[in-house]
Design a protein around this motif. Structure first.
Motif, PDB file in Angstrom:
ATOM      1  N   HIS A 367      -0.372 -73.947  35.586  1.00 46.54           N
ATOM      2  CA  HIS A 367       0.618 -73.078  34.962  1.00 46.54           C
ATOM      3  C   HIS A 367       1.085 -73.656  33.634  1.00 46.54           C
ATOM      4  CE1 HIS A 367       1.790 -71.181  39.094  1.00 46.54           C
ATOM      5  NE2 HIS A 367       0.646 -70.711  38.605  1.00 46.54           N
ATOM      6  N   THR A 368       1.279 -74.992  33.603  1.00 41.57           N
ATOM      7  CA  THR A 368       1.697 -75.634  32.352  1.00 41.57           C
ATOM      8  C   THR A 368       0.635 -75.466  31.274  1.00 41.57           C
ATOM      9  OG1 THR A 368       2.949 -77.278  33.586  1.00 41.57           O
ATOM     10  CG2 THR A 368       2.436 -77.804  31.302  1.00 41.57           C
ATOM     11  N   VAL A 369      -0.618 -75.665  31.671  1.00 37.44           N
ATOM     12  CA  VAL A 369      -1.712 -75.527  30.707  1.00 37.44           C
ATOM     13  C   VAL A 369      -1.809 -74.083  30.223  1.00 37.44           C
ATOM     14  CG1 VAL A 369      -4.228 -75.629  30.470  1.00 37.44           C
ATOM     15  CG2 VAL A 369      -3.000 -77.477  31.610  1.00 37.44           C
ATOM     16  N   GLU A 370      -1.601 -73.136  31.152  1.00 39.97           N
ATOM     17  CA  GLU A 370      -1.654 -71.743  30.750  1.00 39.97           C
ATOM     18  C   GLU A 370      -0.562 -71.428  29.731  1.00 39.97           C
ATOM     19  OE1 GLU A 370      -1.405 -69.490  34.299  1.00 39.97           O
ATOM     20  OE2 GLU A 370      -3.510 -69.807  34.864  1.00 39.97           O
ATOM     21  N   GLY A 371       0.659 -72.001  29.958  1.00 39.73           N
ATOM     22  CA  GLY A 371       1.742 -71.782  28.987  1.00 39.73           C
ATOM     23  C   GLY A 371       1.390 -72.345  27.621  1.00 39.73           C
ATOM     24  N   LEU A 372       0.832 -73.536  27.614  1.00 36.11           N
ATOM     25  CA  LEU A 372       0.415 -74.134  26.352  1.00 36.11           C
ATOM     26  C   LEU A 372      -0.712 -73.336  25.709  1.00 36.11           C
ATOM     27  CD1 LEU A 372       0.497 -77.917  27.346  1.00 36.11           C
ATOM     28  CD2 LEU A 372       2.167 -76.671  25.975  1.00 36.11           C
ATOM     29  N   SER A 373      -1.577 -72.809  26.577  1.00 33.73           N
ATOM     30  CA  SER A 373      -2.700 -72.019  26.055  1.00 33.73           C
ATOM     31  C   SER A 373      -2.191 -70.749  25.360  1.00 33.73           C
ATOM     32  CB  SER A 373      -3.658 -71.652  27.179  1.00 33.73           C
ATOM     33  OG  SER A 373      -4.212 -72.811  27.755  1.00 33.73           O
ATOM     34  N   VAL A 374      -1.180 -70.118  25.964  1.00 31.76           N
ATOM     35  CA  VAL A 374      -0.611 -68.920  25.335  1.00 31.76           C
ATOM     36  C   VAL A 374      -0.069 -69.249  23.946  1.00 31.76           C
ATOM     37  CG1 VAL A 374       1.285 -67.244  25.457  1.00 31.76           C
ATOM     38  CG2 VAL A 374      -0.101 -67.763  27.487  1.00 31.76           C
ATOM     39  N   VAL A 375       0.641 -70.386  23.855  1.00 33.75           N
ATOM     40  CA  VAL A 375       1.211 -70.785  22.561  1.00 33.75           C
ATOM     41  C   VAL A 375       0.110 -71.061  21.549  1.00 33.75           C
ATOM     42  CG1 VAL A 375       2.566 -72.547  21.380  1.00 33.75           C
ATOM     43  CG2 VAL A 375       3.298 -71.681  23.615  1.00 33.75           C
TER      44      VAL A 375
END
Length: 432
Positions: A367-375
């Motif tokens: 989930h953290t990586v996905e959030g960073l990926s969105v950014v």
């Protein structure tokens, strides 16, 4: 009757009932009996060697040649009538001749079985019996007086047999020449067939008694081995209450003891089974004599109860003890396997909990990586769209800063929505 309708074994099985008849013996007469047994694995011996040994004896005395395929033989060898039988574990020879030797139980009466021939037998002598049959005096007590110097008084058994048709005396001791002696006194007029059956039962009684007591030596050696194994088994059972000791190590120790016990059971099962069968035959032969007390002398059943029965109890006790230890080892092994399974289940549960914890961490990281990926994707997407829309915005008089501010939330929402749809598809493949 069509031969094809007959069972192929019908005639051979019917003939087996008449293959070994008891001899017909007059009184007085002398019977000499010997039995030979291979020391090891006698049930699987080469029976052709037994037939060759019989042929050697017959040829020596010029008797009728035996059939090497037969399991029994009867023939006339000079003054003697020879009867030979092949049994599961032994072969037996009985030679009978009319009359009595000059001296009671003279070893020369057994000359038909030369010492050199006996030494060359394919086995060892397990029974050697000499039976003298005489006419019963008018006063039966006189017969007992005649036997005074023939038998040991402390073990002498003297009985009436066959409804007092005959008196039998014997002490079940082996004399200096290696023979066990029986004296039989029959009433005048006793049929030859009855005398023959009586002698046959006596020699069978002694033979099967000797064969059954072979189990006693096995029982004693087994008891010594069990005395060594029982403390080891008891120690393993006692240590099962110690939770600090690994169950797998105890299981290995128990496996070693159980293997030894199974090996002992395999080695002794045939002998103990044969001992039980032979003991049953001994009691059957005693019952067939229909004995009654002669004067005040010891009866055969009393002698067997005091001298023979304890030996058989020893064999049965060793056999039962081995069976009990095998059962104890089996129960202990089952308990240890249960304990090992419980421990392994606990270990597997702990491993599963660790795997669940790792999966939860991986999900959070995802989930953290996905959030960073969105950014990150949004950043690059905004940059690309800014470059693409900048000329158009300049013609429309829109400042680049305002263009970036407008594009940024739209791009971020678009990227977030797109990644959410991808994640939903990955976790719900059945909806694809």
């Amino acid at each position: 009757m069509d031969p094809a309708s007959e069972h192929p074994l019908r005639y051979s099985l019917a003939n087996e009932l008449h293959a070994r008849p008891s001899p017909r013996l007059p009184a007085p007469t002398t019977a000499v009996f010997v039995a030979f047994k291979e020391p090891l694995d006698a049930a699987n011996r080469d029976r052709s060697v037994d037939a060759a040994h019989l042929a050697e004896l017959v040829n020596r005395h010029g008797g009728p040649r035996p059939d090497p395929e037969d399991s029994h033989y009867q023939g006339k060898l000079g003054r003697h009538d020879l009867k030979w039988e092949s049994h599961t574990e032994f072969v037996s020879y009985m030679a009978t001749t009319p009359g009595l030797p000059i001296r009671p139980f003279d070893p020369s009466a057994a000359a038909i079985f030369p010492a050199a021939w006996q030494e060359g037998a394919p086995g060892r002598r397990v029974a050697a019996v000499m039976v003298q049959v005489d006419i019963l005096p008018d006063d039966p007590a006189e017969a007992l007086k005649q036997t005074a110097g023939w038998f040991a008084r402390d073990s002498l058994a003297a009985i009436w047999v066959l409804d007092e048709a005959a008196m039998v005396a014997g002490d079940f001791r082996i004399d200096a020449d290696g023979w066990m002696r029986f004296a039989v006194f029959v009433r005048p007029g006793t049929s030859e067939g009855r005398i023959g059956r009586l002698i046959h039962r006596l020699v069978e009684l002694e033979t099967y008694r000797a064969m059954s007591m072979l189990g006693l030596g096995r029982a004693r050696s087994l008891s010594r081995r069990l005395n060594e194994l029982e403390p080891r088994l008891s120690a393993i059972l006692a240590s099962m209450t110690d939770d600090a000791r690994p169950a797998e190590q105890m299981l290995q120790d128990l496996l070693s003891v159980s293997t030894e016990l199974e090996a002992q059971a395999t080695q002794h099962s045939f002998r103990f089974g044969a001992t039980s069968a032979y003991e049953a035959i001994v009691h059957d032969r005693i019952a067939a004599l229909r004995e009654t007390r002669f004067l005040d002398r010891q009866m055969l059943t009393e002698f067997m109860r005091r001298r023979y029965k304890p030996a058989m109890r020893t064999v049965k006790s060793a056999e039962q003890r081995l069976a009990t230890m095998l059962e104890r080892a089996a129960r202990a092994a089952e308990l240890l396997r249960t304990r090992v399974d419980v421990e392994r289940s606990a270990q597997n549960h702990e491993i599963m909990e660790r795997m669940d914890h790792r999966a939860d961490l991986q999900l959070r990281l995802q989930h953290t990586v996905e959030g960073l990926s969105v950014v990150a994707i949004s950043y690059y997407a905004v940059g690309l769209l800014t470059y693409a829309a900048a000329p158009i915005a300049g013609l429309a008089g829109i400042d680049k800063t305002i263009l970036v501010a407008v594009l940024t939330p739209v791009v971020i929402l678009s990227v977030w929505w797109s990644m959410r749809k991808v994640r939903q598809r990955l976790h719900g493949g059945d909806h694809l």
